[in-house]
Design an enzyme around this catalytic site. Structure first.
Site, mmCIF file in Angstrom:
data_model
loop_
_atom_site.group_PDB
_atom_site.id
_atom_site.type_symbol
_atom_site.label_atom_id
_atom_site.label_comp_id
_atom_site.label_asym_id
_atom_site.label_seq_id
_atom_site.Cartn_x
_atom_site.Cartn_y
_atom_site.Cartn_z
ATOM 1 N N PRO A 289 1.065 -1.695 -0.272
ATOM 2 C CA PRO A 289 -0.223 -0.158 -0.218
ATOM 3 C C PRO A 289 0.697 1.281 0.395
ATOM 4 C CG PRO A 289 -0.161 -0.800 2.175
ATOM 5 C CD PRO A 289 0.637 -1.587 1.321
ATOM 6 N N ASP A 462 6.123 2.388 1.597
ATOM 7 C CA ASP A 462 4.912 1.938 2.082
ATOM 8 C C ASP A 462 4.568 2.338 3.738
ATOM 9 O OD1 ASP A 462 3.521 -0.792 3.099
ATOM 10 O OD2 ASP A 462 5.435 -1.676 2.356
ATOM 11 N N HIS A 463 3.479 2.461 3.654
ATOM 12 C CA HIS A 463 2.696 2.889 4.430
ATOM 13 C C HIS A 463 2.246 2.033 5.616
ATOM 14 C CE1 HIS A 463 0.541 6.370 6.216
ATOM 15 N NE2 HIS A 463 -0.108 6.738 5.163
ATOM 16 N N ARG A 464 3.175 0.911 5.424
ATOM 17 C CA ARG A 464 3.098 -0.216 6.534
ATOM 18 C C ARG A 464 4.024 0.450 7.626
ATOM 19 N NH1 ARG A 464 3.135 -5.815 3.125
ATOM 20 N NH2 ARG A 464 5.005 -4.323 2.129
ATOM 21 N N CYS A 466 6.086 2.937 8.123
ATOM 22 C CA CYS A 466 5.637 4.411 8.986
ATOM 23 C C CYS A 466 4.183 4.654 7.779
ATOM 24 C CB CYS A 466 6.944 5.299 8.374
ATOM 25 S SG CYS A 466 7.230 5.388 6.193
#
Length: 492
Positions: A289, A462-464, A466
């Site tokens: 994501p 990658d929003h996972r 940070c």
């Protein structure tokens, strides 16, 4: 009988394990022909994988008796490449009287007491590694019956002068098939490469020949819908051709005809480097994501600092090297972005070192060479390594080690004359910094409008690993270093 009889061993050299998850390679060019004398560790074929184009050396020394696959053919790992008649063994009088000893097993490893000419250096990766500790002079076998080049999926006679005949396919559950025929000679059933057997409908398709797969792929034939006529249900070329003839007799519906009309045009196979890029980017889009943030920065002072460095003498410093040095300093402050995600363990793995990948466009497609331990290198060392890897990429000589292990990617898309981009993250990394072109633009500098050298910087992350605050902090620090290179002095 007092004397013995000399017998040649015919050994089969298979396409070795390519490592890094690679399972097949395309034959680009044969470097030897049937009848040639092959030295130990001599390159015999040039293949192209999804990573690079390499020469594969053969660990056996002797006379080539057969080779498998035409140029342009894709072969899976473990498929035979060539057979070599190596060394000579002496049979006893009893063996000679009884018709000779059993032929050598092609997959047998030479021992210290064996006369097999082999380096024993078939490694995971491409071909062989260190030179053999002991190499004996090749002792050619007695003149044999003429040998011919054989098509993929066939075998050469196990011993010179043997009569070729079909052999039965191995039953399911047994070990891998013998790579050479028996003393009487023999070939495997058509289409069979290395002990393939029929499988369940929901498992792998029962087809081994790359040519059959290619034919089905080019004509959109579903191999799972076919019933193989080969041994153990193996799908042969005749089965695919029969299905194509059946399709030609079925009248096309209006909608199907419209689709067929629009599908005309050149078809380019997704294989090699292009195929690997497609697979990797598709996986990245499915699993990561991602989000992107960007900022414009005044690069005037950075360009002036680079000009001063290069005017002082010594090797020239590239702009990419300066941006890489800024990246490593920013990653030291924000280690969340130098990480990967292990979804099975549900953990974020923060990596200790920065192995910096950079996008390089070549005639064979986009590749991402990796500068190992970039955080330990100076701008001068980074410039030298970027130049080496870029040249290797253009020549197609990058090794798997040069293309793997990256933890963060720097994408200088400004070389294409564009300002910005929202790139796809290089899986399994967590972020990528993009650098646009540096061009003169109006800019407010010290309270006044001026023409400055401006660059757009973007960070896709990658929003996972940070949130936006961390990503924004990283990008802002990079922009500050671009605008004021003296900021880097704090971390040098």
């Amino acid at each position: 009988m007092g004397g013995g009889e000399l017998m040649a061993q015919v050994l089969e050299f298979k396409l070795p394990d390519l490592g890094e998850g690679l399972t097949e390679a395309e034959i680009v060019r044969w470097l030897v022909s049937v009848g040639d004398v092959v030295a130990i560790d001599q390159p015999v074929v040039e293949v192209e994988t999804a990573k690079a184009m390499v020469e594969v050396p053969c660990p056996y020394g002797g006379v080539e008796t057969a080779r498998f696959g035409e140029e342009g053919t894709e072969l899976p790992v473990g498929a035979p490449l060539i057979t070599v008649a190596v060394g000579a063994t002496e049979t006893t009088g009893a063996e000679a009287a009884g018709g000779g000893a059993a032929p050598a097993r092609p997959d047998a490893s030479p021992s210290s007491g064996d006369t097999t000419e082999s380096s024993g250096n078939v490694l995971v990766g491409y071909g062989t590694g260190a030179p053999a500790a002991r190499r004996r002079r090749i002792r050619p076998a007695a003149p044999a019956a003429p040998v011919v080049e054989q098509a993929p999926g066939s075998r050469s006679p196990g011993r010179a002068g043997g009569t070729a005949k079909d052999t039965a396919a191995p039953a399911p559950g047994r070990g891998r098939s013998s790579a050479t025929a028996s003393a009487a000679g023999g070939v495997l059933a058509p289409g069979r490469v290395h002990g393939a057997t029929a499988v369940a409908q929901d498992g792998p398709v029962a087809v081994i020949s790359p040519l059959v797969r290619k034919l089905a792929r080019e004509h959109d034939v579903d191999l799972r819908a076919l019933t193989g006529s080969g041994p153990d249900g193996l799908i042969l070329r005749a089965d695919v051709e029969r299905a194509l003839r059946a399709l030609e007799t079925v009248p096309a519906a209006p909608a199907a005809a419209a689709v067929a009309g629009t599908a005309q045009g050149e078809r380019v196979p997704l294989r090699g480097v292009r195929g690997a890029v497609a697979d990797k980017l598709s996986r990245s889009r499915r699993e990561i994501p991602d989000a992107t943030c960007w900022v414009d920065a005044d690069a005037t002072e950075l360009m002036a600092a680079r000009a001063a460095m290069n005017a002082a003498g010594g090797p020239k410093i590239s702009l990419l090297a300066l941006m890489a040095r800024i990246c490593t300093a920013a990653l030291e402050r924000h280690p969340e972005l130098n990480s990967t995600v292990d979804m099975e363990a549900r953990e974020i793995v923060r990596l200790p070192g920065v192995h910096l990948g950079f996008a390089a466009q070549t005639d064979r497609g986009l590749v991402v060479p990796v500068v190992k331990d970039a955080h330990k290198r100076s701008a001068e060392s980074l410039t030298e390594e970027f130049a080496r890897l870029t040249e290797a990429a253009r020549q197609g000589t990058l090794t798997p080690a040069d293309l793997t292990g990256g933890t963060f990617t720097l994408n200088n898309y400004g070389v294409f004359g564009v300002d910005g981009s929202t790139p796809i993250i290089n899986h399994p990394e967590a972020a990528m910094l993009g650098v646009g072109r540096i061009v003169p633009k109006p800019w407010v500098h010290q309270g006044e409008l001026a023409v400055r050298q401006v660059v757009q910087l973007s960070l896709t992350f990658d929003h996972r690993v940070c949130d936006g605050g961390t990503a924004g902090g990283f990008l802002r620090y990079v922009a500050d270093c671009v605008e004021h290179p003296s900021v880097l002095l704090r971390t040098l």
